[in-house]
Enzyme design. Structure first.
Site, PDB file in Angstrom:
ATOM      1  N   LYS B  82       0.826  -1.205   0.000  1.00  0.00           N
ATOM      2  CA  LYS B  82       0.000   0.000   0.000  1.00  0.00           C
ATOM      3  C   LYS B  82       0.861   1.256   0.000  1.00  0.00           C
ATOM      4  CE  LYS B  82      -3.689   1.377   1.868  1.00  0.00           C
ATOM      5  NZ  LYS B  82      -4.511   1.863   2.957  1.00  0.00           N
ATOM      6  N   ARG B 104      15.183   4.094  -4.005  1.00  0.00           N
ATOM      7  CA  ARG B 104      14.811   3.689  -5.359  1.00  0.00           C
ATOM      8  C   ARG B 104      13.331   3.346  -5.299  1.00  0.00           C
ATOM      9  NH1 ARG B 104      17.943   2.375  -9.948  1.00  0.00           N
ATOM     10  NH2 ARG B 104      16.937   0.791 -11.203  1.00  0.00           N
ATOM     11  N   HIS B 134      17.254   9.833 -12.429  1.00  0.00           N
ATOM     12  CA  HIS B 134      18.274   8.972 -11.851  1.00  0.00           C
ATOM     13  C   HIS B 134      19.564   9.806 -11.827  1.00  0.00           C
ATOM     14  CE1 HIS B 134      20.294   5.563 -10.486  1.00  0.00           C
ATOM     15  NE2 HIS B 134      20.129   4.717 -11.479  1.00  0.00           N
TER      16      HIS B 134
END
Ligand code: ZN
Lengths: 425, 310
Positions: B82, B104, B134
């Site tokens: 969730k 990440r 990135h």
């Protein structure tokens, strides 16, 4: 028992007293007296507001909102009638569910609740729900919508438009081409590219509206466009009306004020469907509302518990609450800018939505013999929005910390005050 | 600099400082004992909501070479599903005293959300978020280019492939512009983002047109799933129009280098012989990644030690 409202500016115009007896306006004039007196000096009197697009969440998501709390929020926003969207759990797609919602509204007494029936069973977009049974029920449903989802199947949409003609119904469409908006997270544009969020292109809304107005023309039925948000959508509706097609359209307060630059914060409080659009789109919907292309302002009040917003953008729920701030946003964007008079505000937030939804006792003029649905509003007040200061069970307002103009001082539902001195009664 | 969320947040001076620092730190990797005491006593969390062994190992090696304590937290496949989990996880890490969180995430903006929330006080380093950015990859790419081409001012860099879904392309476009390079993005129209005309880059649908002037060519990974979503008709057609084969490589200037952020689809966007040729700096990119990430962690955390604990 009689109540007299002393010295209000009716529709922001002439100052008069309003005498209310037995839930009805019985006199408008000067030096009127009643058992109770409400001092309204400096306040504007408008007919009770009508919201054609409210999510009350009951049944099924009573942690987010109930009919009681939602109508309390409505009363605090100056509304005396709200249309409850059908995407509850279970979906309001049967006479039983719509009657339950309608009865809860009557029992609580903060605003009349007109349930909206689902167009398709379970909002699944496959089979028509029993539209006639809902129309014949105690709730007398006249507005049907799969809101939250689009009736994207052209044949099903055609049939729905045709079928509701039998009982003067209207299909309220959430215009969103599903394939063009798969995974969509925000308005498609340079910013979606920059932020790496999947775009919700304007054409996904416009293509459905264009198709639907042509279908409505073809079958000679009534179409209502929910929360349109782009310049192209406004242009299509304008064209359709000029052609004589029976289409009406709504815009939300947030699409009148907020634009997609706010998404730069990645704060999901701004995540809404349709998404916040560009500054140019905001200008276009304001123009559309001012020139009558857009018929009404509807809140799309969409309560969500904070845990559905306190997360990363992509995981967050779409939607924001809006009942208690709607009139202030309309004042800020439309009245204070000179685009609308208060009399026109009464049209777009009361008379027109009541007419579209066939709520016959609402949206009436402030006149002798009419039901006493009245809101008293102080346009000179200023307030800084505190999310905790709401009657709603949810706090997902995008205006936290913003200063907004105006304040609802009192709301009367058939002569009975639901709000006085800004407080729920 | 409190966080590293976007390559676009770096000024030219800041970016250059990171690259210069990385150059000094690169020598550490050549020593018999590959360790500096700089971040002793500091805790760095690798918070990976999306699998990427390569990036995680690179950050882990960087942190360890600076003597930091490293906690790897992989949220993939655990009970975390969730949205609420980002907040809960951040609060847990905060309680554990994380000085920096290397995150990440599959959702664009998740590092930004973490950095601007009250959920964590530590520095946040974006190790790749959704289809957004990135930034350390862009820094290591710039580092690699600089070591081969010298100052990047005026250099021509061609980035080829799935720009639409590529956080590497976004970060590179921003950083290379800051460093003065000219960037050309080459892709089929379906794989260029809406609004790319507002980016500080040139765009082209034609790979051959930009080869002769390129100082560096960066090939992006193309996922075969894109074909099923009709971004292009077939792998073969893609490879013919946008793949870097030997014939195309031979049209590059002699000094030009070939780059790829990995992992590669050999035979799709890049020919096997191109990937293994002496123009390819793909392996170097990996080595440089550790040094660049050391520099980022050092600059984010190194200076703060005395300040906070004095
Ligand atoms: Zn909707």
């Amino acid at each position: 028992m009689s109540t007299v409202i002393k010295g209000a500016r009716i529709l922001g115009d002439e100052v008069a007293d309003i005498l209310i007896e037995g839930g009805v306006i019985t006199q408008i004039g000067t030096d009127l007296n009643g058992d109770e007196t409400v001092d309204a000096e400096g306040l504007i009197a408008l007919p009770g507001l009508v919201d054609l697009h409210t999510h009350l969440r009951e049944p099924g998501r009573e942690d987010a909102e109930t009919v009681l709390t939602g109508t309390q929020a409505a009363a605090r926003g100056g509304f005396t009638c709200v249309f409850a969207m059908a995407n509850t759990e279970p979906v309001a797609d049967t006479a039983g569910v719509v009657e339950q919602v309608w009865r809860l509204g009557r029992e609580h007494g903060y605003a009349d609740v007109q349930p909206i029936g689902a167009v398709t069973v379970g909002l699944a977009g496959e089979h028509l729900a029993e539209l006639g049974a809902m129309a014949d029920s105690a709730a007398q449903v006249r507005v049907f919508s799969d809101d939250g989802k689009c009736v994207s199947d052209a044949v099903l949409m055609r049939r729905a438009l045709e079928y509701v003609k039998a009982f003067d119904g209207v299909i309220a469409q959430h215009a969103q081409e599903p394939r063009l908006t798969e995974g969509a997270q925000m308005n498609e544009g340079p910013l979606s590219g920059e932020l790496g969020l999947t775009g919700w292109p304007a054409v996904a809304e416009e293509a459905i509206i264009a198709r639907d107005v042509l279908l409505a023309e073809h079958v000679g039925s009534r179409l209502h466009v929910c929360h349109l948000s782009t310049r192209g959508s406004v242009e299509i509706v304008r064209w359709a009306k000029s052609r004589g097609i029976d289409v009406t359209a709504e815009v939300t307060p947030h699409h009148l004020l907020l634009d997609d630059e706010l998404v730069r914060s990645y704060d999901p409080i701004y995540k809404v469907n349709p998404p916040l659009r560009s500054k140019d789109d905001v200008l276009a919907v304001r123009e559309g509302l001012a020139d009558g292309t857009i018929d009404i302002v509807a809140t799309d009040h969409a309560p969500h518990p904070m845990e559905d917003k306190e997360c990363e953008w992509q995981a967050a729920a779409f939607g924001m609450i809006g009942l208690e701030t709607a009139l202030s946003i309309v004042q800020q964007t439309m009245v204070d800018t000179g685009a609308l008079t208060w009399a026109r505000v009464a049209e777009v937030m009361s008379a027109n939505p009541a007419r579209i939804g066939r709520a016959t006792t609402h949206g009436r003029p402030l006149a002798v013999g009419e039901p006493a649905h009245v809101v008293l509003y102080d346009p000179t007040a200023k307030r800084t929005i505190e999310p905790a200061d709401t009657a709603s069970l949810s706090r997902n307002t995008p205006y936290a910390g913003r200063e907004l103009p105006g304040r609802v001082v009192a709301t009367f539902l058939a002569g009975k005050p639901t709000v006085l001195e800004g407080k729920l009664q | 600099m409190k966080h590293l969320l976007s390559a676009g947040d770096l000024s030219r001076d800041e970016a250059t400082l990171i690259l210069d620092t990385a150059e000094q730190l690169l020598s550490v990797a050549q020593r018999p004992i590959k360790k500096l005491p700089t971040l002793r006593g500091r805790t760095i969390v690798n918070l990976f909501f999306e699998d990427s062994t390569r990036t995680r190992i690179s950050f882990e090696a960087a942190a360890k070479r600076l003597s930091a304590d490293v906690i790897n937290f992989s949220a993939k496949g655990s009970s975390v599903s969730k949205g609420e989990s980002l907040k809960d996880t951040a609060l847990t890490l905060q309680a554990m005293g994380a000085d920096a969180v290397v995150i990440r995430h599959h959702a664009s903006g998740a590092p930004h959300r973490l950095a601007t929330s009250a959920w964590t006080k530590g520095a946040v380093v974006n190790a790749g978020d959704g289809t957004h950015e990135h930034p350390t990859q862009a820094l290591l790419d710039a580092f690699t280019m600089r070591s081969h081409l010298g100052d990047l001012e005026g250099k021509n860099v061609t980035i080829v492939g799935d720009v639409l879904h590529s956080r590497v392309a976004r970060s590179n476009a921003l950083l290379l512009d800051t460093l003065g390079a000219n960037v050309t993005l080459v892709a089929p129209p379906t794989l260029l983002p809406v609004g790319v005309e507002t980016w500080p880059v040139e765009t082209s649908y034609n790979l051959d047109a930009s080869l002769e002037k390129a100082d560096a060519v960066m090939m992006l990974r193309v996922q075969r799933e894109r074909m099923n979503a009709s971004y292009f008709p077939s792998a073969r057609e893609y490879s013919r129009r946008y793949g870097l084969d030997v014939a195309r490589m031979n049209r590059l200037p002699d000094h030009a280098i070939v780059m790829h952020p990995g992992p590669m689809n050999r035979g799709m966007e890049i020919g096997a012989d191109v990937a293994d040729s002496d123009r390819s700096v793909i392996v170097e990119q990996v080595t440089n990644g550790v040094a660049v990430r050391m520099a980022v962690l050092y600059l984010l955390l190194g200076g703060a030690t005395e300040g906070e604990n004095a």
